[in-house]
Design an enzyme around this catalytic site. Structure first.
Site, PDB file in Angstrom:
ATOM      1  N   HIS A   7       0.850  -1.209   0.000  1.00 49.60           N
ATOM      2  CA  HIS A   7       0.000   0.000   0.000  1.00 49.60           C
ATOM      3  C   HIS A   7       0.882   1.255   0.000  1.00 49.60           C
ATOM      4  CE1 HIS A   7      -3.167  -2.680   2.117  1.00 49.60           C
ATOM      5  NE2 HIS A   7      -3.617  -2.432   0.900  1.00 49.60           N
ATOM      6  N   LYS A  10     -17.864  -6.410   7.944  1.00 48.25           N
ATOM      7  CA  LYS A  10     -16.615  -7.160   8.108  1.00 48.25           C
ATOM      8  C   LYS A  10     -16.222  -7.222   9.577  1.00 48.25           C
ATOM      9  CE  LYS A  10     -14.083  -7.179   3.793  1.00 48.25           C
ATOM     10  NZ  LYS A  10     -12.851  -6.749   3.131  1.00 48.25           N
ATOM     11  N   ARG A  30      -1.489  -6.147  -8.643  1.00 49.91           N
ATOM     12  CA  ARG A  30      -0.230  -6.850  -8.339  1.00 49.91           C
ATOM     13  C   ARG A  30       0.066  -7.928  -9.358  1.00 49.91           C
ATOM     14  NH1 ARG A  30      -2.703  -8.108  -2.606  1.00 49.91           N
ATOM     15  NH2 ARG A  30      -4.337  -8.496  -4.125  1.00 49.91           N
ATOM     16  N   SER A  80      -3.028  -7.797   2.618  1.00 48.63           N
ATOM     17  CA  SER A  80      -3.372  -7.650   4.045  1.00 48.63           C
ATOM     18  C   SER A  80      -3.847  -8.984   4.609  1.00 48.63           C
ATOM     19  CB  SER A  80      -4.485  -6.616   4.216  1.00 48.63           C
ATOM     20  OG  SER A  80      -4.064  -5.355   3.801  1.00 48.63           O
TER      21      SER A  80
HETATM   22  O1  PNS Z   1      -8.868  -3.102  -0.120  1.00 45.95           O
HETATM   23  P1  PNS Z   1     -10.094  -3.695  -0.744  1.00 45.95           P
HETATM   24  O2  PNS Z   1     -10.888  -4.447   0.285  1.00 45.95           O
HETATM   25  O3  PNS Z   1      -9.791  -4.518  -1.974  1.00 45.95           O
HETATM   26  O4  PNS Z   1     -11.010  -2.443  -1.232  1.00 45.95           O
HETATM   27  C1  PNS Z   1     -12.241  -2.663  -1.867  1.00 45.95           C
HETATM   28  C2  PNS Z   1     -13.035  -1.343  -1.975  1.00 45.95           C
HETATM   29  C3  PNS Z   1     -13.159  -0.684  -0.615  1.00 45.95           C
HETATM   30  C4  PNS Z   1     -12.318  -0.397  -2.906  1.00 45.95           C
HETATM   31  C5  PNS Z   1     -14.434  -1.689  -2.569  1.00 45.95           C
HETATM   32  O5  PNS Z   1     -15.000  -2.725  -1.837  1.00 45.95           O
HETATM   33  C6  PNS Z   1     -15.374  -0.514  -2.563  1.00 45.95           C
HETATM   34  O6  PNS Z   1     -15.226   0.407  -3.336  1.00 45.95           O
HETATM   35  N1  PNS Z   1     -16.364  -0.546  -1.635  1.00 45.95           N
HETATM   36  C7  PNS Z   1     -17.306   0.562  -1.432  1.00 45.95           C
HETATM   37  C8  PNS Z   1     -18.718   0.199  -1.912  1.00 45.95           C
HETATM   38  C9  PNS Z   1     -18.821   0.358  -3.407  1.00 45.95           C
HETATM   39  O7  PNS Z   1     -18.626   1.424  -3.947  1.00 45.95           O
HETATM   40  N2  PNS Z   1     -19.147  -0.755  -4.056  1.00 45.95           N
HETATM   41  C10 PNS Z   1     -19.236  -0.812  -5.509  1.00 45.95           C
HETATM   42  C11 PNS Z   1     -17.853  -1.052  -6.111  1.00 45.95           C
HETATM   43  S1  PNS Z   1     -17.982  -1.412  -7.785  1.00 45.95           S
END
Ligand code: PNS
Length: 188
Positions: A19, A43, A92, A130
């Site tokens: 990150h 979560k 990645r 993570s």
């Molecule tokens: O670090 P992560 O868990 O891969 O991040 C995922 C994240 C937070 C970017 C994604 O889950 C997200 O954008 N969640 C917010 C809800 C949302 O907008 N959902 C539609 C995404 S297409």
């Protein structure tokens, strides 16, 4: 001159060297970068959002165009609220691509003016996540080269408390989180 503000949304539980690598790269190409931690009540995280925010703030203190924030709801709505034009995500390996593409296209459908920008972290972090950091730490492995020292220290503290709790030390049982750092499960 047009200034580009980007958000870098994620869970960051915990934040890793991968990150940080991406934040550094993003800070070089965007005028402003907001690391945005998702507040996800569904979560069961290792670290609270407040803890993750503190760690990310300490990790990014040297970047004067990077800030840390939290959000809930749709990422595209948050981007609109903070007037960001771009959304940064890391890729990645090819295995990330399918999920990231799906998310980027859905976000584009929801808000066509928000541009997703993918960047690759250094190859040495291509295996790092993570989830694996949490797993390695929980099983007693070293996470020293995987996360910044301040995060490693916080993870170690968390694991020590959880370990003592598993061994049944009564004083820890009185801690609000049961010593694990995780919220207690509601009784049925
Ligand atoms: O670090 P992560 O868990 O891969 O991040 C995922 C994240 C937070 C970017 C994604 O889950 C997200 O954008 N969640 C917010 C809800 C949302 O907008 N959902 C539609 C995404 S297409």
């Amino acid at each position: 001159m047009k200034r580009i503000k980007a958000i870098y949304p994620g869970s960051f539980d915990p934040p890793t060297n991968g990150h940080l690598d991406l934040i550094e790269r993003g800070s070089k190409i965007f005028d402003e970068l907001v690391v945005a931690i998702l507040r996800n009540p569904e979560k069961d995280p290792l670290f609270s959002v407040a803890d993750r925010r503190k760690m990310l703030e300490a990790m990014t203190a040297d970047f004067n165009n990077v800030s840390v924030d939290t959000f809930d709801g749709l990422t595209v709505d948050y981007a609109l609220r903070v007037e960001a034009q771009a959304l940064l995500r890391g890729i990645r390996a090819i295995s990330d691509y399918e999920y990231e593409l799906q998310m980027a296209l859905m976000n584009r459908k929801l808000r066509p003016t928000l541009e997703t920008v993918f960047m690759m972290p250094a190859e040495k972090y291509s295996y790092l996540s993570s989830r694996l950091v949490r797993e390695v730490a929980q099983l007693g492995g070293s996470i020293d080269c995987l996360v910044p020292e301040l995060v490693a220290q916080r993870v170690r503290e968390k694991m020590d408390v959880a370990h003592k709790f598993e061994k049944g030390e009564p004083s820890l049982d009185k801690m609000p989180s049961g010593g694990t750092g995780r919220p207690r499960k509601k009784k049925a």
